[in-house]
Design an enzyme around this catalytic site. Structure first.
Site, PDB file in Angstrom:
ATOM      1  N   ASP A 186       0.937  -1.356  -0.072  1.00  0.00           N
ATOM      2  CA  ASP A 186      -0.100  -0.089   0.087  1.00  0.00           C
ATOM      3  C   ASP A 186       0.820   1.385  -0.082  1.00  0.00           C
ATOM      4  O   ASP A 186       1.626   1.456   1.167  1.00  0.00           O
ATOM      5  CB  ASP A 186      -0.915  -0.061   1.148  1.00  0.00           C
ATOM      6  CG  ASP A 186      -1.737   0.947   1.286  1.00  0.00           C
ATOM      7  OD1 ASP A 186      -1.621   2.185   0.657  1.00  0.00           O
ATOM      8  OD2 ASP A 186      -2.723   0.993   2.231  1.00  0.00           O
ATOM      9  N   HIS A 187       0.727   1.855  -1.089  1.00  0.00           N
ATOM     10  CA  HIS A 187       1.980   2.694  -1.243  1.00  0.00           C
ATOM     11  C   HIS A 187       1.904   4.116  -0.232  1.00  0.00           C
ATOM     12  O   HIS A 187       2.825   4.706  -0.070  1.00  0.00           O
ATOM     13  CB  HIS A 187       2.253   3.339  -2.612  1.00  0.00           C
ATOM     14  CG  HIS A 187       0.999   4.461  -3.117  1.00  0.00           C
ATOM     15  ND1 HIS A 187      -0.103   3.718  -3.715  1.00  0.00           N
ATOM     16  CD2 HIS A 187       0.843   5.635  -3.172  1.00  0.00           C
ATOM     17  CE1 HIS A 187      -0.770   4.811  -3.700  1.00  0.00           C
ATOM     18  NE2 HIS A 187      -0.271   5.808  -3.572  1.00  0.00           N
ATOM     19  N   HIS A 229      -5.919   2.654   1.815  1.00  0.00           N
ATOM     20  CA  HIS A 229      -5.205   3.745   2.247  1.00  0.00           C
ATOM     21  C   HIS A 229      -5.760   4.355   3.577  1.00  0.00           C
ATOM     22  O   HIS A 229      -5.231   4.651   4.536  1.00  0.00           O
ATOM     23  CB  HIS A 229      -5.237   4.905   1.342  1.00  0.00           C
ATOM     24  CG  HIS A 229      -4.781   4.565   0.086  1.00  0.00           C
ATOM     25  ND1 HIS A 229      -3.592   3.392  -0.098  1.00  0.00           N
ATOM     26  CD2 HIS A 229      -5.129   4.546  -1.266  1.00  0.00           C
ATOM     27  CE1 HIS A 229      -3.424   3.170  -1.377  1.00  0.00           C
ATOM     28  NE2 HIS A 229      -4.308   4.037  -2.207  1.00  0.00           N
TER      29      HIS A 229
END
Lengths: 373, 511
Positions: B199-200, B262
Site C-alpha cells: 500500500d504505497h 489507504h
C-alpha cells in the site's frame, strides 16, 4: 543577500537579524514568512580566503539544514578592529514553494588577542535548545585554546583528517578528540570512505560470498595524491584499519615490503587466532587523491575482490573474480562528494560514531610502521 | 525496523545498514504500466544510491514478445520518462541493466514456469543471488491466484535455499468474502510472513512520521484520547477524475479504491496504542486491534453514517471538466461512487464516543491527504467579549501530501488594549526543516520487502478486518436506491449531505 557590518556585540547582532527578518517579511507578497532553524553551525576557517570558500559551501548545507551559521576566522593582519562582525539573513524557498527564513549568517573575524571575547559572543549567539555543530576547518589548530572553548559549546565536531599534514605528528590531536566523553566527532575523510566501505561490504553479502571473508589473506589499499605529495593520506590509513577491525584482526606487526614493490608505503601483518592477514598501503597509478583502489585476495589467490575509482573520477567500479565464474563487474556513481554534501550528511547525526572511534584507535597502532613519505 | 545482514562482519557498525541480500525480483506483468512508471524507476534509483547489492537482478515475466536487450532498452526508456532523478547515467545504467533479464511467457502455462526456474538457477550461478526471490505480481488481481498456484506447481514458491517473498498490489479482493478467498488461495502456497501486500501510502514519509510524532514526543500521547479529542477528520482528496482507469474504477468506486486500504491504514496508525516495539508484528498487531474495535455499520447505520457521491461537470483548478458519467469508458448511467464520507467509532477505552470522520473523493478542489485532530473546546469562555465563533478549538493537522507537515491551531490575544482573541497557527513543514526530498514510497517499500521487513505492509488479518467494516456498507448500498447522482459538482468539496454526518452542527474542514 547583502551583509551588514555591525559592532561585535551579541545583542546588536540579534537586533540586526530581527531587522533583516522584518525586511524579508515586508518584501513577501505570498503570505507570511516562516522561520525555520534546526541547528547551530559554527564554522572555524583558516583565513579570509577560507571564509570565502566555506561561505560558498554553506548555501547548499543551509538549504538542507536551516540554521544559524556563525563563521569565525582570524582577522586579516591589516585589520584595525579587534572583532569584525557581519550579519546577513535570507529567505529560502522550500520544495512546496513556501518562503522561509532559514539562513542566518554571522561572520566574525577576530584578532588572536580577542579570542576570549569572541568565544563569549558566540556563546550568546547560539540558539537555545538546538544542537550545536562545530566545523573546524583548520586541522593545524586542533587543540588550540579557541578550539577548546568552541568545542565546549558543540555536541558534534566536524574535522577533515585529509587536511592533516603529518599523520605521525598530528594523529594524537585527532585521537584526543574521540577521548572526550561528551562529544561526537565527524571526520570528512571517513565520510568520503562511506561509498568505499559500502561497496566493499556488498561484495561479501550473502552466505556464499561471506565465506570468502574467512579466506582473506591479503589486502592492498592504493592511494594517489594529485598535489604530488608523497605522504600517505589519512583515508587510506583509515580504510586499512577499518578492514582489519571489521574482520577481527588485531595486533598489527610491521611487515617488510615485498620484492619489487617500489610503491610501498607501509605493510602490516595482523592476526586473529591462527589466521594472518597482510595489509599493505601503496602508491597507485590511478588518477585522483586519497584512496584509489582496494584489492582483497583470498588464500590461494584465485578469488580476488576489487573496488577502484573510475577513470573519470566520478564513480567506483567493483569486480569479483571467483573460481569457475565469469568476473562480475559493477559501476556505481558516487555522486556529490563536495564538502557541502559531506557536512550536510554529518549534520543529520547526533550520536557518536563508535566504529570510527575504534578505527581511529587501530589506525594509530598502524602508524609507526608507516613510511614518513 | 531494519533487518541486518548478520553474516557479513563488514556491515557491522555502518550507519546505512539497509542493504538486502543479493536476490532476483521476478516481475509478472513486466511490460505493464506499473513496472514502467513505478517499479523500474524505483529499482534503478535504489541501485544508483548503492542500496541494492551487486548481484541484484530482475526477471521480467510477461506475454509481450521481447528479448533481454529489448527489455533493457524498454526499461531504460521508462526510467528516462518516469524517473525523477534527471538523466540516466550511461555507465551506471549499463551496470544495472546487466542484471535485467526477460522471459516472454504466459502466466497460465506451466512450461513457462519451468523455463523461469532454469533461468533463475542460471542467474543464481552467474550473479550470486543464492536462491533469494521476490515475486512481484504487477498484474490484475484476477491473475493472482493462478500465478501463485503455478509458482507452487513449479516448485518456485518455497525455498530450498535462500528466501522467497511475494508482493501483491491492491485491490485485495472486492469484499470480505473475496478477500478471504484470495488470502486462502495465497496461503495454500505462501506463508503469511512471505506475503507483502503493498500500500504505497504506507511508504510515504509522513505516514511513517506519524508513529514518530506520536510515540517519540512525550506531550501528545497524554492528550491523544477521548478526554481531550473531540473528533478526528481524515481526508484524502484528489483533483483528478477517473483518468484511464474507468474499467477498474467502475467496478471499484471510492469506498473500495481508497477507504479499504489507504484510509483504513491511516486511521489505524492515528488511533493505535503504543506498540511494545517497532517490530512488524507489534505495529501491525496494534493496527489490527483498532480495525477490530470499529463496529460495522449495519442496517440503518449504514445510511446515517455514510454519504456517497458522484461528481458532475464543473471547474477544477481553472479548467472545465466533464462529469463522471461523461468520462471515457464510464457507463453514462453509472452509479459508481466517486466520493464517500463515513463516520466511524472505535469502541475501546481510548476512543469511545469520539467520531472519526473519513472522506475521500475525486475531482475535489485540492489534492491533499491530511489528518485533523480537533480538540475539545476550553471548558470556560473567560473572554466573553469575543464572539464564540472566534474561539475555535485547538486543531492539530498532520498533512500527508502535498507539502508534508504538521500545524497546530491555537488562540492568541490580538495586540492592543482590548481583549480580542483570534486563532493562529504554528507550522512545521518538512520541506523547510529538512531540505532533502524523501525517497519515493515504492523505493522504501521495495527495499523493505527485500530486507524482510513487513512493518509497512498490510497483514491479511488487517485486510479482512477492513473489509469487515466496509462490506456491510456495500451491502446496504446495494439494497437501496442509488442517490440522485451526480450530487456534487467537480471542484467542490463533495455533496452537501456530507455535512450532516458531523455532530453538533459542525462542518468538514476546507483545507
Amino acid at each position: 543577500m547583502s551583509s551588514t557590518s555591525i559592532p561585535a556585540d551579541a545583542s546588536k547582532v540579534e537586533q540586526e537579524l530581527r531587522h533583516l527578518w522584518r525586511q524579508e517579511a515586508e518584501k513577501s507578497s505570498a503570505g507570511p514568512v516562516l522561520c525555520s532553524r534546526t541547528l547551530n553551525l559554527i564554522v572555524y576557517c583558516r583565513n579570509c580566503a577560507d571564509v570565502q570558500r566555506a561561505t560558498g559551501f554553506l548555501d547548499p548545507i543551509i538549504s538542507n539544514h536551516p540554521c544559524r551559521a556563525i563563521v569565525v576566522s582570524p582577522a586579516p593582519p591589516e585589520s584595525q578592529e579587534e572583532i569584525h562582525t557581519e550579519v546577513s539573513a535570507s529567505c529560502l524557498t522550500s520544495h512546496g514553494g513556501n518562503r522561509y527564513i532559514g539562513r542566518e549568517l554571522v561572520t566574525l573575524a577576530a584578532q588572536p588577542s580577542a579570542h576570549a571575547r569572541l568565544a563569549s559572543i558566540i556563546r550568546a549567539l547560539v540558539l537555545p535548545d538546538l544542537p550545536v555543530f562545530l566545523w573546524w576547518r583548520d586541522t593545524r589548530s586542533l587543540g588550540s585554546a579557541l578550539f577548546r572553548q568552541l568545542s565546549d559549546l558543540a555536541e558534534r565536531i566536524i574535522v577533515d583528517s585529509a587536511g592533516l599534514e603529518d599523520l605521525h605528528a598530528d594523529w594524537p590531536s585527532l585521537h584526543a578528540l574521540v577521548q572526550h566523553p561528551g562529544k561526537a566527532i565527524s571526520d570528512l575523510a571517513w565520510s568520503r570512505l562511506t561509498a568505499w566501505r559500502q561497496l566493499i561490504a556488498q561484495l561479501f553479502d550473502g552466505q556464499a560470498r561471506a565465506s570468502y571473508l574467512r579466506q582473506l589473506r591479503r589486502i592492498v589499499v592504493e592511494f594517489g595524491n594529485e598535489s604530488g605529495n608523497p605522504k600517505v593520506p589519512a583515508d587510506a590509513l583509515l580504510l586499512a584499519a577499518w578492514l582489519g577491525r571489521q574482520l577481527g584482526f588485531k595486533h598489527p606487526c610491521p611487515a617488510a615490503a615485498e620484492q619489487g614493490a617500489e610503491q610501498h608505503a607501509g605493510a602490516w601483518e595482523l592476526s586473529s587466532g591462527d589466521s594472518r592477514l597482510r595489509v599493505e598501503l601503496r602508491h597507485g597509478k590511478r588518477p585522483g587523491s586519497g584512496v584509489t583502489a582496494v584489492f582483497l585476495t583470498c588464500g590461494d589467490g584465485r578469488a580476488v575482490f576489487a573496488v577502484s575509482r573510475c577513470q573519470d573520477g566520478k564513480g567506483l567500479a567493483t569486480r569479483a573474480e571467483l573460481p569457475g565464474q565469469a568476473p562480475m563487474r559493477r559501476l556505481v556513481r558516487t555522486g556529490d562528494e563536495s564538502a557541502s554534501r559531506l557536512v550536510s550528511s554529518e549534520l543529520e547525526i547526533l550520536v557518536r560514531d563508535v566504529l570510527y572511534e575504534d578505527v581511529l584507535r587501530l589506525a594509530g597502532e598502524l602508524l609507526p610502521a608507516l613510511s614518513a613519505g | 525496523m531494519a533487518v541486518l545482514t548478520v553474516e557479513n562482519p563488514l556491515r557491522e557498525g555502518m550507519r546505512l545498514e539497509r542493504t538486502p541480500d543479493p536476490c532476483v525480483m521476478v516481475i509478472f506483468g513486466a511490460s505493464g504500466d506499473l513496472t514502467r512508471r513505478k517499479l523500474m524507476p524505483a529499482l534503478y534509483n535504489l541501485w544508483r544510491e548503492r542500496l541494492l547489492p551487486a548481484g541484484f537482478s530482475v526477471v521480467g515475466f510477461s506475454r509481450t514478445d521481447m528479448n533481454d536487450q529489448q527489455f533493457r532498452d524498454s526499461m531504460k526508456e521508462a526510467v528516462e520518462q518516469f524517473g525523477e532523478q534527471g538523466p540516466v547515467d550511461r555507465e551506471a545504467w549499463e551496470s544495472f541493466a546487466e542484471g535485467l533479464f526477460y522471459l516472454s511467457a504466459h502466466p497460465g502455462h506451466p512450461e513457462d514456469y519451468a523455463s523461469l526456474s532454469s533461468m533463475l538457477e542460471d542467474i543464481d550461478r552467474q550473479r550470486g543471488t543464492n536462491g533469494n526471490r521476490v515475486y512481484y505480481l504487477a498484474v490484475p488481481p484476477s491473475s493472482f491466484a493462478g500465478i501463485v498456484q503455478q509458482l507452487d506447481a513449479a516448485g518456485l514458491a518455497q525455498a530450498e535455499k535462500g528466501w522467497h517473498r511475494l508482493i501483491i498490489e491492491k485491490p485485495f479482493g472486492h469484499d470480505l468474502q473475496s478477500a478471504r478467498e484470495l488470502n486462502q488461495a495465497i496461503s495454500k502456497v505462501f506463508h503469511e510472513e512471505q506475503v507483502y501486500r503493498i500500500d504505497h501510502y504506507l511508504g510515504k514519509e509522513t505516514v511513517q512520521n506519524l508513529l514518530v510524532f506520536r510515540f517519540a514526543n512525550g506531550i501528545f500521547e497524554p492528550i491523544w484520547n477521548r478526554r481531550y479529542v473531540d473528533n478526528v477528520q481524515i481526508t484524502a482528496a484528489e483533483t483528478v477524475g477517473v483518468e484511464n482507469r474507468a474499467a477498474y474504477y467502475e467496478e471499484s468506486g471510492a469506498l473500495r479504491d481508497m477507504v479499504q486500504n489507504h484510509l483504513s491504514q491511516v486511521l489505524a496508525l492515528t488511533a493505535m496504542e503504543p506498540p511494545a516495539s517497532m517490530g512488524a508484528e507489534e505495529v501491525r498487531g496494534e493496527k489490527l486491534k483498532v480495525l477490530r474495535a470499529i463496529p460495522p455499520l449495519m442496517g440503518d447505520r449504514a445510511n446515517s453514517c455514510t454519504v456517497r457521491g458522484q461528481y458532475g461537470p464543473g471547474w477544477v483548478d481553472g479548467k472545465e471538466v466533464p462529469g463522471y458519467r461523461s468520462e471515457p469508458g464510464v457507463n453514462p448511467n453509472s452509479t459508481t461512487d466517486t466520493y464517500v464520507a463515513l463516520k466511524l467509532f472505535i469502541e475501546n477505552w481510548r476512543w469511545a464516543g469520539v467520531p472519526f470522520y473519513l472522506r475521500t473523493g475525486k475531482r475535489l478542489p485540492k489534492r491533499l491527504t491530511e489528518i485533523a485532530i480537533q480538540f475539545r473546546q476550553a471548558p470556560l469562555l473567560l473572554f466573553n467579549h469575543t464572539p464564540t465563533e472566534q474561539m475555535s478549538p485547538n486543531l492539530l493537522v498532520i498533512r500527508i501530501q502535498p507539502d508534508e507537515g504538521i500545524s497546530l491551531k491555537f488562540t492568541a490575544k490580538q495586540p492592543g488594549p482590548a481583549m480580542h482573541v483570534r486563532p493562529v497557527t504554528m507550522d512545521f513543514r518538512y520541506s523547510t526543516s529538512f531540505g532533502v526530498a524523501s525517497a519515493s514510497a515504492y523505493e522504501r517499500l521495495l527495499l523493505d520487502c527485500m530486507l524482510g521487513d513487513p512493518t509497512l505492509f498490510a497483514h491479511r488479518d488487517a485486510v479482512e478486518a477492513a473489509w469487515g467494516i466496509l462490506t456491510p456498507i456495500l451491502e446496504a448500498w446495494a439494497s437501496q436506491t442509488t442517490p440522485a447522482f451526480p450530487n456534487y459538482a467537480a471542484g467542490t468539496w463533495g455533496p452537501a449531505a456530507a455535512d450532516s454526518l458531523l455532530q453538533g452542527g459542525g462542518c468538514w474542514r476546507k483545507p
